[in-house]
Design a protein around this motif. Structure first.
Motif, PDB file in Angstrom:
ATOM      1  N   VAL A 189     -41.148  19.997 -29.549  1.00 55.12           N
ATOM      2  CA  VAL A 189     -40.725  19.611 -30.897  1.00 55.12           C
ATOM      3  C   VAL A 189     -40.604  18.093 -31.007  1.00 55.12           C
ATOM      4  O   VAL A 189     -41.153  17.476 -31.926  1.00 55.12           O
ATOM      5  N   VAL A 190     -39.913  17.484 -30.028  1.00 56.15           N
ATOM      6  CA  VAL A 190     -39.673  16.044 -30.131  1.00 56.15           C
ATOM      7  C   VAL A 190     -40.986  15.277 -29.996  1.00 56.15           C
ATOM      8  O   VAL A 190     -41.198  14.266 -30.662  1.00 56.15           O
ATOM      9  N   ALA A 191     -41.902  15.766 -29.164  1.00 54.67           N
ATOM     10  CA  ALA A 191     -43.206  15.101 -29.034  1.00 54.67           C
ATOM     11  C   ALA A 191     -43.912  15.096 -30.393  1.00 54.67           C
ATOM     12  O   ALA A 191     -44.504  14.081 -30.790  1.00 54.67           O
ATOM     13  N   HIS A 192     -43.831  16.204 -31.123  1.00 53.32           N
ATOM     14  CA  HIS A 192     -44.449  16.242 -32.443  1.00 53.32           C
ATOM     15  C   HIS A 192     -43.767  15.288 -33.411  1.00 53.32           C
ATOM     16  O   HIS A 192     -44.429  14.622 -34.202  1.00 53.32           O
ATOM     17  N   LEU A 193     -42.440  15.240 -33.328  1.00 54.74           N
ATOM     18  CA  LEU A 193     -41.712  14.332 -34.218  1.00 54.74           C
ATOM     19  C   LEU A 193     -42.134  12.890 -33.962  1.00 54.74           C
ATOM     20  O   LEU A 193     -42.388  12.130 -34.896  1.00 54.74           O
ATOM     21  N   VAL A 194     -42.202  12.515 -32.685  1.00 58.47           N
ATOM     22  CA  VAL A 194     -42.590  11.140 -32.357  1.00 58.47           C
ATOM     23  C   VAL A 194     -44.033  10.894 -32.799  1.00 58.47           C
ATOM     24  O   VAL A 194     -44.369   9.830 -33.328  1.00 58.47           O
ATOM     25  N   HIS A 195     -44.870  11.892 -32.632  1.00 54.60           N
ATOM     26  CA  HIS A 195     -46.279  11.754 -32.994  1.00 54.60           C
ATOM     27  C   HIS A 195     -46.447  11.607 -34.504  1.00 54.60           C
ATOM     28  O   HIS A 195     -47.405  10.999 -34.979  1.00 54.60           O
ATOM     29  N   ASN A 196     -45.500  12.165 -35.265  1.00 54.29           N
ATOM     30  CA  ASN A 196     -45.575  12.144 -36.728  1.00 54.29           C
ATOM     31  C   ASN A 196     -45.348  10.771 -37.332  1.00 54.29           C
ATOM     32  O   ASN A 196     -45.870  10.467 -38.389  1.00 54.29           O
ATOM     33  N   ILE A 197     -44.491   9.962 -36.688  1.00 53.57           N
ATOM     34  CA  ILE A 197     -44.098   8.698 -37.306  1.00 53.57           C
ATOM     35  C   ILE A 197     -45.149   7.636 -37.019  1.00 53.57           C
ATOM     36  O   ILE A 197     -45.998   7.806 -36.145  1.00 53.57           O
ATOM     37  N   PRO A 198     -45.142   6.519 -37.791  1.00 50.88           N
ATOM     38  CA  PRO A 198     -46.176   5.485 -37.615  1.00 50.88           C
ATOM     39  C   PRO A 198     -46.216   4.951 -36.183  1.00 50.88           C
ATOM     40  O   PRO A 198     -45.188   4.868 -35.509  1.00 50.88           O
ATOM     41  N   ASP A 199     -47.407   4.565 -35.759  1.00 49.27           N
ATOM     42  CA  ASP A 199     -47.633   4.165 -34.364  1.00 49.27           C
ATOM     43  C   ASP A 199     -46.684   3.065 -33.890  1.00 49.27           C
ATOM     44  O   ASP A 199     -46.230   3.095 -32.763  1.00 49.27           O
ATOM     45  N   LYS A 200     -46.401   2.105 -34.770  1.00 39.67           N
ATOM     46  CA  LYS A 200     -45.657   0.950 -34.261  1.00 39.67           C
ATOM     47  C   LYS A 200     -44.197   1.293 -33.954  1.00 39.67           C
ATOM     48  O   LYS A 200     -43.566   0.633 -33.149  1.00 39.67           O
ATOM     49  N   TYR A 239     -46.113  15.937 -23.129  1.00 39.91           N
ATOM     50  CA  TYR A 239     -46.700  16.523 -24.331  1.00 39.91           C
ATOM     51  C   TYR A 239     -47.195  15.448 -25.280  1.00 39.91           C
ATOM     52  O   TYR A 239     -48.205  15.627 -25.957  1.00 39.91           O
ATOM     53  N   LEU A 240     -46.458  14.327 -25.319  1.00 37.74           N
ATOM     54  CA  LEU A 240     -46.895  13.242 -26.197  1.00 37.74           C
ATOM     55  C   LEU A 240     -48.237  12.711 -25.728  1.00 37.74           C
ATOM     56  O   LEU A 240     -49.156  12.472 -26.529  1.00 37.74           O
ATOM     57  N   ALA A 241     -48.377  12.550 -24.407  1.00 34.42           N
ATOM     58  CA  ALA A 241     -49.658  12.082 -23.862  1.00 34.42           C
ATOM     59  C   ALA A 241     -50.765  13.082 -24.193  1.00 34.42           C
ATOM     60  O   ALA A 241     -51.888  12.703 -24.545  1.00 34.42           O
ATOM     61  N   ALA A 242     -50.434  14.382 -24.119  1.00 32.80           N
ATOM     62  CA  ALA A 242     -51.439  15.404 -24.420  1.00 32.80           C
ATOM     63  C   ALA A 242     -51.805  15.383 -25.903  1.00 32.80           C
ATOM     64  O   ALA A 242     -52.973  15.507 -26.262  1.00 32.80           O
ATOM     65  N   LEU A 243     -50.790  15.203 -26.766  1.00 29.97           N
ATOM     66  CA  LEU A 243     -51.045  15.166 -28.213  1.00 29.97           C
ATOM     67  C   LEU A 243     -51.981  14.028 -28.572  1.00 29.97           C
ATOM     68  O   LEU A 243     -52.850  14.162 -29.420  1.00 29.97           O
ATOM     69  N   LYS A 244     -51.767  12.887 -27.896  1.00 35.82           N
ATOM     70  CA  LYS A 244     -52.592  11.708 -28.193  1.00 35.82           C
ATOM     71  C   LYS A 244     -54.046  11.961 -27.819  1.00 35.82           C
ATOM     72  O   LYS A 244     -54.945  11.325 -28.348  1.00 35.82           O
ATOM     73  N   SER A 245     -54.250  12.862 -26.861  1.00 36.84           N
ATOM     74  CA  SER A 245     -55.620  13.061 -26.385  1.00 36.84           C
ATOM     75  C   SER A 245     -56.371  14.105 -27.216  1.00 36.84           C
ATOM     76  O   SER A 245     -57.552  14.327 -27.002  1.00 36.84           O
ATOM     77  N   VAL A 246     -55.684  14.760 -28.176  1.00 38.72           N
ATOM     78  CA  VAL A 246     -56.396  15.701 -29.054  1.00 38.72           C
ATOM     79  C   VAL A 246     -57.163  14.891 -30.092  1.00 38.72           C
ATOM     80  O   VAL A 246     -56.571  14.086 -30.799  1.00 38.72           O
ATOM     81  N   PRO A 247     -58.489  15.070 -30.192  1.00 42.84           N
ATOM     82  CA  PRO A 247     -59.275  14.263 -31.133  1.00 42.84           C
ATOM     83  C   PRO A 247     -58.838  14.504 -32.573  1.00 42.84           C
ATOM     84  O   PRO A 247     -58.623  15.651 -32.987  1.00 42.84           O
ATOM     85  N   ILE A 252     -51.175  23.974 -35.485  1.00 35.80           N
ATOM     86  CA  ILE A 252     -50.534  23.985 -34.162  1.00 35.80           C
ATOM     87  C   ILE A 252     -51.101  25.120 -33.313  1.00 35.80           C
ATOM     88  O   ILE A 252     -51.459  24.927 -32.146  1.00 35.80           O
ATOM     89  N   TRP A 253     -51.225  26.309 -33.933  1.00 36.64           N
ATOM     90  CA  TRP A 253     -51.609  27.503 -33.175  1.00 36.64           C
ATOM     91  C   TRP A 253     -53.069  27.453 -32.740  1.00 36.64           C
ATOM     92  O   TRP A 253     -53.417  27.854 -31.631  1.00 36.64           O
ATOM     93  N   TYR A 254     -53.947  26.970 -33.616  1.00 40.43           N
ATOM     94  CA  TYR A 254     -55.381  27.040 -33.306  1.00 40.43           C
ATOM     95  C   TYR A 254     -55.972  25.732 -32.779  1.00 40.43           C
ATOM     96  O   TYR A 254     -57.050  25.741 -32.213  1.00 40.43           O
ATOM     97  N   VAL A 255     -55.284  24.613 -33.011  1.00 43.18           N
ATOM     98  CA  VAL A 255     -55.842  23.339 -32.526  1.00 43.18           C
ATOM     99  C   VAL A 255     -54.979  22.754 -31.405  1.00 43.18           C
ATOM    100  O   VAL A 255     -55.446  22.569 -30.279  1.00 43.18           O
ATOM    101  N   THR A 256     -53.694  22.489 -31.726  1.00 48.72           N
ATOM    102  CA  THR A 256     -52.851  21.779 -30.764  1.00 48.72           C
ATOM    103  C   THR A 256     -52.654  22.583 -29.480  1.00 48.72           C
ATOM    104  O   THR A 256     -52.910  22.079 -28.388  1.00 48.72           O
ATOM    105  N   LEU A 257     -52.203  23.828 -29.634  1.00 53.38           N
ATOM    106  CA  LEU A 257     -51.862  24.603 -28.431  1.00 53.38           C
ATOM    107  C   LEU A 257     -53.062  24.828 -27.509  1.00 53.38           C
ATOM    108  O   LEU A 257     -52.959  24.604 -26.306  1.00 53.38           O
ATOM    109  N   PRO A 258     -54.231  25.235 -28.029  1.00 46.07           N
ATOM    110  CA  PRO A 258     -55.367  25.399 -27.107  1.00 46.07           C
ATOM    111  C   PRO A 258     -55.748  24.096 -26.405  1.00 46.07           C
ATOM    112  O   PRO A 258     -56.064  24.095 -25.220  1.00 46.07           O
ATOM    113  N   MET A 259     -55.655  22.963 -27.139  1.00 40.42           N
ATOM    114  CA  MET A 259     -56.023  21.692 -26.528  1.00 40.42           C
ATOM    115  C   MET A 259     -55.003  21.262 -25.475  1.00 40.42           C
ATOM    116  O   MET A 259     -55.325  20.561 -24.534  1.00 40.42           O
ATOM    117  N   MET A 260     -53.747  21.664 -25.676  1.00 39.57           N
ATOM    118  CA  MET A 260     -52.697  21.233 -24.745  1.00 39.57           C
ATOM    119  C   MET A 260     -52.412  22.262 -23.664  1.00 39.57           C
ATOM    120  O   MET A 260     -51.528  22.057 -22.840  1.00 39.57           O
TER     121      MET A 260
END
Lengths: 303, 310
Positions: free
Chosen positions: B106-117, B193-201, B219-227
């Motif tokens: 959950v927290v990895a997604h939250l961090v991934h959601n906010i602007p990069d900087k 998980y954050l590192a994995a999320l970043k690697s999903v194209p 999440i179910w069809y893209v994120t989870l299979p990729m991670m």
């Protein structure tokens, strides 16, 4: 690609994208709300340590608002930093960690180089073995090691138990496998042309390692160094099992065995000691966060 | 090591008398062997030997003079405490790992959601529990759980909830050790998980959005299979570490009340080092091996799979 699909979809699609970006904005706001909640959850214990470390024993036992300091004082810090006992713990911890880092690097860098670049009989098995060793926890080895040291003392008369320096020999079992493993990953990512060129120019393998691989893989070496240091600094089970005299203890065990006396808990000092003990890894982390994180993720993603 | 490699610098001037030995030393595989030798010695003496030695120790009697075979294990099977420790270890490890993985996800997604900087700052804060040595941070929790001055109970008293015996009551003590373990371990999942999320194209999400997928389907069809691979490896790693945990339980409850929170590691320490019964302690810690071995096999399989994909 996106622009193409938008063109095809026409105006109705545009409206949806507008609503999506509004959704995004809300998603972002909620993200900040929840991130703040999680940040509070993750940060309040260290903050509470800091609050308590500024209190006098009188204020703590008065049971006033535990989350606020009414009479802040640095007396806990001055007391600990001038106490010989605490400084001994600190010195022991520092010496052990520094020696362990040096030994770890001396063992794992050449080994990783050999395993990543120079194939020899059994080298792939050894690489897998290194990884498996990393998975063997300290909690499985402390009892046989304890007995081994006792037997060693019987045979040679050299007493290993209850000397802080015995930890220098024990900690590499925790640091070397992981560091070798991530260094293999870093070395394997260096293009083959680089060392082939060096060998063609007449460099020996040692020269190739020292002049090419070490400088190129420096970020990896820094990450491995940080890992080795943090692990040695934080290790608790081995010093608890192998050292008992007060002057032979390292910080984690020292704080617990000397500051907690029976039922009398001097919480102001305990929190101060814990905070000072946590300071070196935290300072390293504050300055070298990216190396720290790359070392952490490399362990499982580089294979 | 350096000596072994030295001759290669001047290969032409090899003396005829010692050329055989020199040729052997110049060979790539020989040099490599010597470079890896310290590693092999360390693993053999300090890891492999003790691991097998502990099997040997487990078959001796308390004074370590007589061979008793499976006697120690039989003794353990008959003790109620042992089965309690088995139960508690499994419950502790599984519950803690599930919650660490969920919070990390959950927290990895939250961090991934906010602007990069802003991500760096948040990531930096959220990883702090992982950086503090567990022995030190558990002391802070011990103080938070203090029977008479608990800062939690102080807050709870303001909303009218009576004092809770965080480490005194068996149920709460089990809850407390798991809570501290989640607190200390979740940041590891977060960062992986954050590192994995970043690697999903990003294109995959764009394609899913165009196909009209909602956030759950994404999440179910893209994120989870990729991670999937990273999730599996991280969970298995954490399962090993959590199962073999020592620091947190030792400092927070020391196994109490009435041995209700003991894990294999803390009980083995109590019996083996503090109780001076090294063989019985070794037998207890050996019960960790089956679970560790299963986890290790799966990790190895996943890592090899990754290697082949790359």
């Amino acid at each position: 690609m996106t622009s193409m699909t938008i063109d095809k979809a026409g105006p109705s699609r545009k409206a949806r994208i507008g609503s999506m970006s509004r959704d995004r904005k809300w998603a972002m706001r909620w993200s900040y709300v929840f991130l703040t909640l999680f940040a509070i959850f993750f940060l309040f214990p260290p903050i509470y340590m800091f609050i308590t470390s500024l209190k006098t024993s009188a204020e703590i036992s008065a049971a006033t608002n535990p989350w606020w300091v009414y009479n802040p004082t640095l007396s806990n810090y001055t007391e600990l930093l001038t106490s010989n006992q605490f400084l001994t713990f600190f010195r022991n911890s520092a010496l052990v960690s520094i020696f362990v880092v040096i030994i770890t690097m001396l063992i794992s860098i050449p080994a990783a180089f050999a395993l990543a670049r120079m194939r020899f009989w059994g080298s792939t098995t050894l690489a897998t073995g290194v990884f498996l060793t990393y998975l063997i926890p300290d909690t499985l080895l402390f009892i046989p090691l304890f007995k081994m040291f006792a037997t060693f003392a019987q045979w040679t008369g050299i007493e290993l138990i209850n000397h802080w320096w015995v930890l220098i020999f024990v900690y590499p079992t925790l640091t070397v496998p992981f560091c070798t493993w991530i260094m293999i990953g870093y070395f394997a990512s260096i293009p083959k042309e680089l060392d082939e060129a060096a060998i063609v120019d007449g460099a020996s393998w040692t020269q190739t390692l020292l002049r090419i691989f070490v400088p190129v893989a420096l970020p990896g070496i820094i990450a491995a160094t940080i890992f080795a240091f943090t692990v040695s600094w934080a290790q608790f089970l081995y010093p608890l099992a192998f050292t008992s005299s007060v002057d032979q203890q390292v910080l984690p065990t020292g704080i617990i065995t000397t500051l907690i006396k029976g039922d009398v808990f001097n919480w102001g000092q305990i929190m101060t000691g814990a905070l000072l003990g946590a300071a070196p890894p935290l300072i390293i982390y504050a300055f070298l966060m990216d190396y720290y994180i790359s070392g952490l993720t490399a362990g499982a993603t580089k294979g | 090591m350096v000596d072994a490699a030295q001759p290669t610098i001047r290969p032409a001037r090899a003396r005829t008398t010692r050329s055989g030995l020199r040729k052997f030393l110049e060979r790539k595989s020989t040099i490599a062997f010597f470079m890896a030798l310290p590693l092999m010695l360390l693993i053999a003496i300090m890891v492999i030997y003790p691991a097998f030695y502990s099997v040997h120790l487990a078959t001796l009697n308390k004074s370590m003079q007589r061979f008793v075979g499976f006697g120690n294990f039989m003794f353990l099977f008959k003790r109620e405490t042992f089965w309690m420790v088995v139960q508690q270890s499994c419950f502790f490890a599984i519950t803690a790992v599930i919650f660490k993985a969920l919070i990390g996800f959950v927290v990895a997604h939250l961090v991934h959601n906010i602007p990069d900087k802003g991500q760096r700052k948040w990531r930096g804060m959220l990883l702090v529990p992982w950086v503090i040595p567990p022995a030190m941070s558990t002391l802070a929790w011990l103080w938070l759980f203090d029977p008479s001055y608990s800062a939690f109970n102080w807050i709870l008293a303001h909303v009218g909830i009576g004092p809770i015996a965080w480490t005194g009551d068996a149920g709460w003590a089990r809850f407390s050790v798991i809570l501290v373990n989640i607190w200390a371990g979740a940041p590891f999942f977060l960062i992986m998980y954050l590192a994995a999320l970043k690697s999903v194209p990003e294109q995959l999400y764009e394609a899913a959005a165009i196909d009209g997928a909602n956030w759950w389907q994404r999440i179910w069809y893209v994120t989870l299979p990729m991670m999937r691979n990273i999730i599996a490896i991280t969970t298995l790693f954490s399962l090993i570490v959590t199962f073999a945990n020592f620091d947190i339980v030792r400092i927070l409850t020391a196994g109490g009340p009435l041995d209700k929170t003991h894990l294999f590691a803390t009980w083995a320490f109590r019996i083996g080092i503090e109780g001076n019964d090294i063989p019985l302690g070794a037998s207890i810690s050996l019960f960790m091996v089956p679970i560790l071995a299963v986890a290790a096999v799966f990790i190895l399989r996943d890592i090899n799979k990754r290697g082949n994909e790359a």
